[in-house]
Design an enzyme around this catalytic site. Structure first.
Site, PDB file in Angstrom:
ATOM      1  N   SER A  32      40.989  34.749  38.169  1.00  0.00           N
ATOM      2  CA  SER A  32      41.132  35.250  36.816  1.00  0.00           C
ATOM      3  C   SER A  32      42.485  34.959  36.172  1.00  0.00           C
ATOM      4  O   SER A  32      42.604  35.102  34.963  1.00  0.00           O
ATOM      5  CB  SER A  32      40.897  36.761  36.805  1.00  0.00           C
ATOM      6  OG  SER A  32      41.917  37.415  37.549  1.00  0.00           O
ATOM      7  N   LYS A  59      50.873  37.304  33.536  1.00  0.00           N
ATOM      8  CA  LYS A  59      49.453  37.599  33.316  1.00  0.00           C
ATOM      9  C   LYS A  59      49.335  38.875  32.496  1.00  0.00           C
ATOM     10  O   LYS A  59      50.064  39.849  32.753  1.00  0.00           O
ATOM     11  CB  LYS A  59      48.764  37.755  34.674  1.00  0.00           C
ATOM     12  CG  LYS A  59      47.252  37.896  34.624  1.00  0.00           C
ATOM     13  CD  LYS A  59      46.690  38.001  36.040  1.00  0.00           C
ATOM     14  CE  LYS A  59      45.173  38.023  36.071  1.00  0.00           C
ATOM     15  NZ  LYS A  59      44.626  38.103  37.443  1.00  0.00           N
ATOM     16  N   SER A  79      42.473  35.441  42.653  1.00  0.00           N
ATOM     17  CA  SER A  79      42.801  35.128  41.254  1.00  0.00           C
ATOM     18  C   SER A  79      44.093  34.364  41.017  1.00  0.00           C
ATOM     19  O   SER A  79      44.280  33.822  39.936  1.00  0.00           O
ATOM     20  CB  SER A  79      42.837  36.402  40.426  1.00  0.00           C
ATOM     21  OG  SER A  79      41.528  36.732  40.083  1.00  0.00           O
TER      22      SER A  79
HETATM   23  N1  GLN Z   1      36.754  36.426  41.317  1.00  0.00           N
HETATM   24  C1  GLN Z   1      37.130  37.665  41.925  1.00  0.00           C
HETATM   25  C2  GLN Z   1      36.575  38.828  41.130  1.00  0.00           C
HETATM   26  O1  GLN Z   1      36.045  38.609  40.089  1.00  0.00           O
HETATM   27  C3  GLN Z   1      38.612  37.757  42.084  1.00  0.00           C
HETATM   28  C4  GLN Z   1      39.335  38.365  40.962  1.00  0.00           C
HETATM   29  C5  GLN Z   1      40.793  38.611  41.208  1.00  0.00           C
HETATM   30  O2  GLN Z   1      41.357  38.186  42.215  1.00  0.00           O
HETATM   31  N2  GLN Z   1      41.390  39.382  40.311  1.00  0.00           N
HETATM   32  O3  GLN Z   1      36.642  39.946  41.549  1.00  0.00           O
END
Ligand code: GLN
Length: 483
Positions: free
Chosen positions: A153, A78, A177
Site C-alpha cells: 500500500s 506515507k 506494504s
Molecule cells: N496487502 C496487504 C493488506 O492489504 C498489506 C498491507 C500493508 O502492509 N499495509 O493487508
C-alpha cells in the site's frame, strides 16, 4: 545537478559545498511538478515550507553551526503517518481534512536530524491493499510503465523515490506494504523487526504486525535512516529498550561464510517464470560471494494468507471503529440526527476494500466463529514462528522473490480481492513472525518491469541483514527510471 543520487551521495555533495540544500530542494520541487501528473505519488505537497526549511539548513551550514545528520534531505512520508500541521488523510474520504496535532515519533526524529518533509505520499485507503488503487485520491502509477500498478500500500512512497521526487521515504508495512512497492518500482524497501521502530503516530491498521519502514534508492541509505528512526520510544510500549546499533558501519562486510536458505514455498507454483529465474540468479550471485545456499521448507506458509487476512482484518475492524465522524471527520451536518442512521451514513464513506476488511474482521471475531477463524489464525501464526525459529538454527538468512509476479496493469485485478490477497504470500511471513525483511531491486524484466529479491533474517539481526542486502546490491547495475 543530478537528482537520481543516493542519500549518502546527497550528504557528501552538501557537506562539500558542491550543492546547496535550497538548490536541491528547488530542483526536487520542479521535478515533482513535472512528473506528478504522470505518476501521482503525492496526496499533499509542502513546497513552500520545504524551501523555507532548506534555507534554514543552508544558513546553519554556512555559519558552521551544528546541523542534523540528514542535512536538509527531502523526504516523503506515507499519508498514514502523522505530521503536525500537514494533513494526514490515510487516503480516505473519512480523514480528508484531518490535520494531526502532533508528529509521529519517526517524523520528529527525521526532523531533528534536519530532514525536510516535502510531501505526504499516496497509499491504499488505511494501508489496505497491494496496488495503491484503493486510494480515495486515485491510484499512483508505476514510473517504469505508467499503465501499471506501483505495488502497495505504500505505492506513493515507492513511486516518489523511484521517480526522483524525494531522496527517501517512510512507509508502513503490515503485510508487505513497504516491500511490495519497492519491488515493483525498483527501489529498496525495509521492514524492521517488530518493536524496533516506534509506531506512535502511525495510524493503526493491524497493530500486532505492522512497522514503519524506509524506502530508498540504496541499501546504505536504509541503514542511515534506521540509525535515525530505530530505538525505544516512551510513547510506544512495544518498542524495545535495546538501542544504539550503528547500521551504517561495516555495511560492506559481505556474506562470506553465511548460510542462506531459499524458501521452497515462496518460489514454486504461482511464481512468474522470469521472477523465479531472477531468484535463482540472485542465489548464485550470493554463492559466488562466498555464501552457502540450501533449500529451506516452511510448510506453514501455505496457510499464511488465510491467517494474515483473518488477523489483520480483525485488528482493522477494531481500530477503525473510532471513525464515527464525531472525533475525526468532515462536515457532514447532523440534521435529523438519529444514532443508527447517522453512523451508517457516516460509515458508508469508507471505500470498498476497507469496508470488506471491517466486515470480515467483525465476522471472524464474532461469538460463533471466533474459535473457527481468529483463534485458528493465531495458531497458524504460532506454528509459523516456530518453523521460522527452526529455520534460523540452520541458516543466517532466507531468500525469496519479494512479489510472486511482476507489476500488472492498473484495473486488471481490482475486482478480484482474493487474487490480490494471494500476492502477499511472500511478504506476510515477516509480519506474522515479527522478523526483519528487505526487498532489493535485482533485475528489469524483458518487458521493462522491475523484479525485487527479498532477504529475511532472525529478529533484531538487521545489521547483518543490511550487510547481506548490500552485498547483493553490489552485484547488480540497474538502469535509472526511464523518464
Ligand atoms: N496487502 C496487504 C493488506 O492489504 C498489506 C498491507 C500493508 O502492509 N499495509 O493487508
Amino acid at each position: 545537478m543530478k537528482l537520481g543520487i543516493s542519500a549518502t551521495e546527497y550528504l557528501s555533495l552538501v557537506r562539500n559545498g558542491e550543492i546547496s540544500v535550497e538548490e536541491f530542494v528547488a530542483k526536487t520541487i520542479d521535478r515533482i511538478q513535472a512528473v506528478e501528473n504522470k505518476v501521482h505519488a503525492y496526496i499533499t505537497i509542502d513546497a513552500e515550507n520545504a524551501l523555507d526549511k532548506a534555507r534554514l539548513v543552508d544558513k546553519k551550514n554556512r555559519a558552521k553551526e551544528k546541523t542534523g545528520i540528514l542535512l536538509g534531505m527531502p523526504v516523503s512520508i506515507k499519508d498514514n503517518i502523522c505530521t503536525a500541521g500537514l494533513r494526514t488523510t490515510c487516503a480516505s474520504k473519512v480523514l480528508e481534512d484531518f490535520v494531526a496535532p502532533y508528529d509521529a515519533t519517526v517524523v520528529s526524529r527525521l526532523k531533528q536530524q534536519d530532514a525536510i518533509i516535502i510531501g505526504k505520499a499516496n497509499l491504499d485507503e488505511f494501508a489496505m491493499g497491494s496496488t495503491t488503487e484503493f486510494s480515495h485520491f486515485g491510484p499512483s502509477k508505476n514510473p517504469w510503465n505508467t499503465e501499471y500498478v506501483p505495488g502497495g500500500s505504500s505505492g506513493g512512497s515507492g513511486v516518489s523515490v523511484s521517480s526522483l521526487e524525494c531522496v527517501i521515504s517512510l512507509g508502513s508495512d503490515t503485510g508487505g506494504s513497504v516491500r511490495s512497492p519497492a519491488s515493483f518500482c525498483s527501489v529498496v524497501g525495509f521492514k524492521p523487526t517488530y518493536g524496533l521502530v516506534s509506531r506512535y503516530g502511525l495510524v493503526s491498521y493491524a497493530n500486532s504486525i505492522e512497522q514503519v519502514g524506509p524506502i530508498a534508492r540504496k541499501v546504505e541509505d536504509i541503514a542511515l535512516v534506521m540509525n535515525v528512526i530505530a530505538g525505544h520510544d516512551p510513547h510506544d510500549d512495544t518498542t524495545v529498550k535495546k538501542t544504539g546499533e550503528d547500521y551504517v558501519a561495516g555495511i560492506d562486510a559481505g556474506v562470506k561464510g553465511k548460510k542462506i536458505g531459499l524458501v521452497q514455498q515462496m518460489t514454486g507454483d504461482g511464481v512468474d517464470k522470469e521472477v523465479s529465474t531472477a531468484t535463482n540468479k540472485a542465489m548464485s550471485k550470493l554463492q559466488d560471494l562466498g555464501a552457502e545456499c540450501i533449500p529451506i521448507s516452511l510448510d506453514a506458509v501455505e496457510h499464511s494468507v488465510a491467517a494474515y487476512y483473518t488477523i489483520a482484518s480483525a485488528e482493522a475492524s477494531s481500530n477503525l471503529a473510532r471513525y464515527d465522524n464525531i472525533r475525526y471527520g468532515f462536515d457532514f451536518g447532523t440534521e435529523g440526527y438519529e444514532f443508527k442512521a447517522y453512523v451508517s451514513k457516516v460509515r458508508s464513506n469508507f471505500g470498498p476494500e476497507v469496508t470488506r476488511r471491517m466486515l470480515l474482521g467483525a465476522f471472524v471475531l464474532s461469538a460463533g466463529y471466533y474459535g473457527k477463524y481468529y483463534l485458528k489464525a493465531q495458531k497458524v501464526r504460532a506454528m509459523m514462528k516456530s518453523q521460522v525459529d527452526e529455520a534460523f538454527k540452520k541458516v543466517d538468512f532466507l531468500v525469496a522473490p519479494t512479489m510472486p509476479i511482476m507489476p500488472f496493469k492498473i484495473g486488471e485485478k481490482i475486482d478480484d480481492p482474493l487474487k490480490l490477497y494471494l500476492l502477499d504470500i511472500n511478504t506476510i511471513t515477516a509480519n506474522l513472525t515479527g522478523i526483519p525483511a528487505i526487498s532489493v531491486p535485482f533485475e528489469i524484466s524483458s518487458t521493462g518491469l522491475p523484479i525485487g529479491i527479498q532477504l529475511l533474517a532472525n529478529s533484531f539481526q538487521e545489521k547483518s541483514l543490511l550487510q547481506a542486502a548490500y552485498a547483493l546490491q553490489q552485484t547488480v547495475n540497474l538502469p535509472e527510471v526511464p523518464f
